[in-house]
Scaffold this motif. Sequence first.
Motif, mmCIF file in Angstrom:
data_model
loop_
_atom_site.group_PDB
_atom_site.id
_atom_site.type_symbol
_atom_site.label_atom_id
_atom_site.label_comp_id
_atom_site.label_asym_id
_atom_site.label_seq_id
_atom_site.Cartn_x
_atom_site.Cartn_y
_atom_site.Cartn_z
ATOM 1 N N GLU A 115 -2.340 -27.502 19.271
ATOM 2 C CA GLU A 115 -2.562 -28.921 18.295
ATOM 3 C C GLU A 115 -3.267 -28.255 17.260
ATOM 4 O OE1 GLU A 115 -3.781 -32.393 20.059
ATOM 5 O OE2 GLU A 115 -2.048 -32.326 21.675
ATOM 6 N N VAL A 116 -4.457 -27.541 17.700
ATOM 7 C CA VAL A 116 -5.481 -26.948 16.647
ATOM 8 C C VAL A 116 -4.812 -26.407 15.556
ATOM 9 C CG1 VAL A 116 -7.182 -25.407 16.214
ATOM 10 C CG2 VAL A 116 -7.390 -27.052 18.050
ATOM 11 N N ASN A 117 -3.883 -25.137 15.939
ATOM 12 C CA ASN A 117 -2.940 -24.429 15.077
ATOM 13 C C ASN A 117 -2.265 -25.351 14.120
ATOM 14 O OD1 ASN A 117 -0.139 -22.991 14.577
ATOM 15 N ND2 ASN A 117 -2.044 -21.455 14.464
ATOM 16 N N ALA A 118 -1.578 -26.284 14.592
ATOM 17 C CA ALA A 118 -0.607 -27.089 13.849
ATOM 18 C C ALA A 118 -1.364 -27.677 12.578
ATOM 19 C CB ALA A 118 0.005 -28.267 14.802
ATOM 20 N N VAL A 119 -2.673 -28.478 13.178
ATOM 21 C CA VAL A 119 -3.475 -28.941 12.021
ATOM 22 C C VAL A 119 -4.051 -28.172 11.009
ATOM 23 C CG1 VAL A 119 -5.746 -30.106 11.519
ATOM 24 C CG2 VAL A 119 -4.274 -30.839 13.613
ATOM 25 N N LEU A 120 -4.423 -26.725 11.369
ATOM 26 C CA LEU A 120 -4.879 -25.966 10.665
ATOM 27 C C LEU A 120 -3.781 -25.607 9.620
ATOM 28 C CD1 LEU A 120 -7.199 -23.285 13.056
ATOM 29 C CD2 LEU A 120 -8.139 -25.285 11.159
ATOM 30 N N ARG A 121 -2.638 -25.400 10.196
ATOM 31 C CA ARG A 121 -1.606 -24.918 9.085
ATOM 32 C C ARG A 121 -1.216 -25.610 8.223
ATOM 33 N NH1 ARG A 121 2.979 -24.680 11.697
ATOM 34 N NH2 ARG A 121 2.513 -24.884 13.847
ATOM 35 N N ARG A 122 -1.699 -27.184 7.991
ATOM 36 C CA ARG A 122 -1.414 -27.807 7.073
ATOM 37 C C ARG A 122 -2.076 -27.517 5.593
ATOM 38 N NH1 ARG A 122 -2.674 -33.240 10.493
ATOM 39 N NH2 ARG A 122 -1.144 -32.705 12.250
ATOM 40 N N MET A 123 -3.128 -26.567 6.025
ATOM 41 C CA MET A 123 -3.759 -26.128 4.618
ATOM 42 C C MET A 123 -3.136 -24.609 4.313
ATOM 43 S SD MET A 123 -6.617 -27.431 3.854
ATOM 44 C CE MET A 123 -7.508 -25.914 2.827
ATOM 45 N N GLY A 124 -1.950 -24.182 4.826
ATOM 46 C CA GLY A 124 -1.306 -23.036 4.560
ATOM 47 C C GLY A 124 -1.236 -22.311 5.673
ATOM 48 N N ASN A 125 -0.030 -21.526 5.780
ATOM 49 C CA ASN A 125 0.122 -20.469 6.851
ATOM 50 C C ASN A 125 -1.082 -19.499 7.071
ATOM 51 O OD1 ASN A 125 2.688 -21.683 7.630
ATOM 52 N ND2 ASN A 125 3.801 -20.579 6.507
ATOM 53 N N ARG A 126 -1.654 -19.127 6.039
ATOM 54 C CA ARG A 126 -2.818 -18.165 6.203
ATOM 55 C C ARG A 126 -3.907 -18.691 6.685
ATOM 56 N NH1 ARG A 126 -4.502 -12.664 5.985
ATOM 57 N NH2 ARG A 126 -6.860 -13.096 6.056
ATOM 58 N N PHE A 127 -4.279 -20.025 6.791
ATOM 59 C CA PHE A 127 -5.486 -20.637 6.929
ATOM 60 C C PHE A 127 -6.117 -20.540 8.415
ATOM 61 C CE2 PHE A 127 -8.286 -24.406 7.413
ATOM 62 C CZ PHE A 127 -9.373 -23.929 6.544
#
Length: 438
Positions: free
Chosen positions: A134-146
């Motif tokens: 879930e953490v990764n899914a939230v962070l990826r909303r900032m871009g795939n590199r984030f």
Amino acid sequence: MTTYPSGKLSEEKVFKDPVHRYVHVRDKLIWDLIGTAEFQRLRRIRQLGTTYMTFHGAEHSRFNHSLGVYEIIRRIVDDVFQDREEWDNNERLVSLCAALLHDLGHGPFSHSFEKVFHLDHEDFTQAIILGDTEVNAVLRRMGNRFPKDVAEVIAKTYRNKLVVSLISSQIDADRMDYLQRDAYFTGVSYGHFDMERILRVMRPREDQVVIKHSGMHAVEDYIMSRYQMYWQIYFHPVTRSAEVILTKILHRAKHLHEKNYEFKQPPRHFYSIFEGKVTVEDYVKLDESIIMFYFQTWQEEEDAILSDLCRRFLNRNLFKYIEFNPNSQVKMKMWMELTQLFKKAGIDPDYYLVIDSSSDLPYDFYRPGEEEERLPIHLLMPSGELRELSRQSEIVEAISGKKRTDHKLYFPQDAIDQLSSKRKVKEQIRKLLFEEMR
């Protein structure tokens, strides 16, 4: 960089905090990260492991601490560094996320657990951030590199070393929070220092945070408070006794599993760890409530060592200890004699005669060629030059580079006292141990 949809919350959220008064959340990204399953798991992991057995107030969690580190970084980047020439405000969110998530990979009873199974919480922190979570899914909303950027800050490999130093250096938000928080919950006064003053005199420089010279005394206070906390709280011998028993329970359970012992309560949550094939999915299912469930049920196991150690841990029937220097030939000779006597007495020395060592280096300056590079604290002088802290402070110079180590030998005094049928062996053991205690 992609903007997070509706970047700010419609209304600021606050957490009431005993150390910082309030933790402020204005960014939707941070609010969503706090709500993930992996971050909520930190509520079920104590910040100080077995310290609650010594200081009964030490029940606070990694969740508390992570919010605290986030709040310190938020104050630095939003209040202290804002609009300063050497601070790039594009690094704001990556700094806040790394602060919030820096302890995400801690296991139950943190360092004891890592030691037994040769795991590293920082590796798991990065794996959770980069994995199918879930953490990764939230962070990826900032871009795939984030997510990769956030993981690199925690790994100390991020391109902007200034951001890394905020989270991990000899004066960072992590230490500033845990020293005050641990002091508060253990009820001691050692961990208190003037954090507000330190934050006011922090300045961004190319690759690290520096401190204005006028704040030197506040930094001295911080370093001495860290020194005291390690020796009075973190390395307390009673806490270490509980840790010794905890690690021996885990070693015993692993040993029995390898010997195909039939558990009444099979350790299903441990299988992948025992076999060295632990996945992120398995790892995040582990917390202290799970561990305590097994300890509770293992009291009923047929294996006398496992059941006894679990009873000891749950009921706080801890091992006694004596000062013991393993570098002394005389002491090691005594330990070998004790090992043989314990075997004669029917007490397994592998589980009941344990040398434990703790060491700390309160402050150090950079020494070329060392394996671990310790970035020193630099003072910003009125002339604009930087000077390493111990060159200016006599107090810090006095403890710089001085590693202090403490060794103890742990044993079950009650089991020795109950050796009624082996009186001679009992007296030999007592003579060796209790002469040392005088």
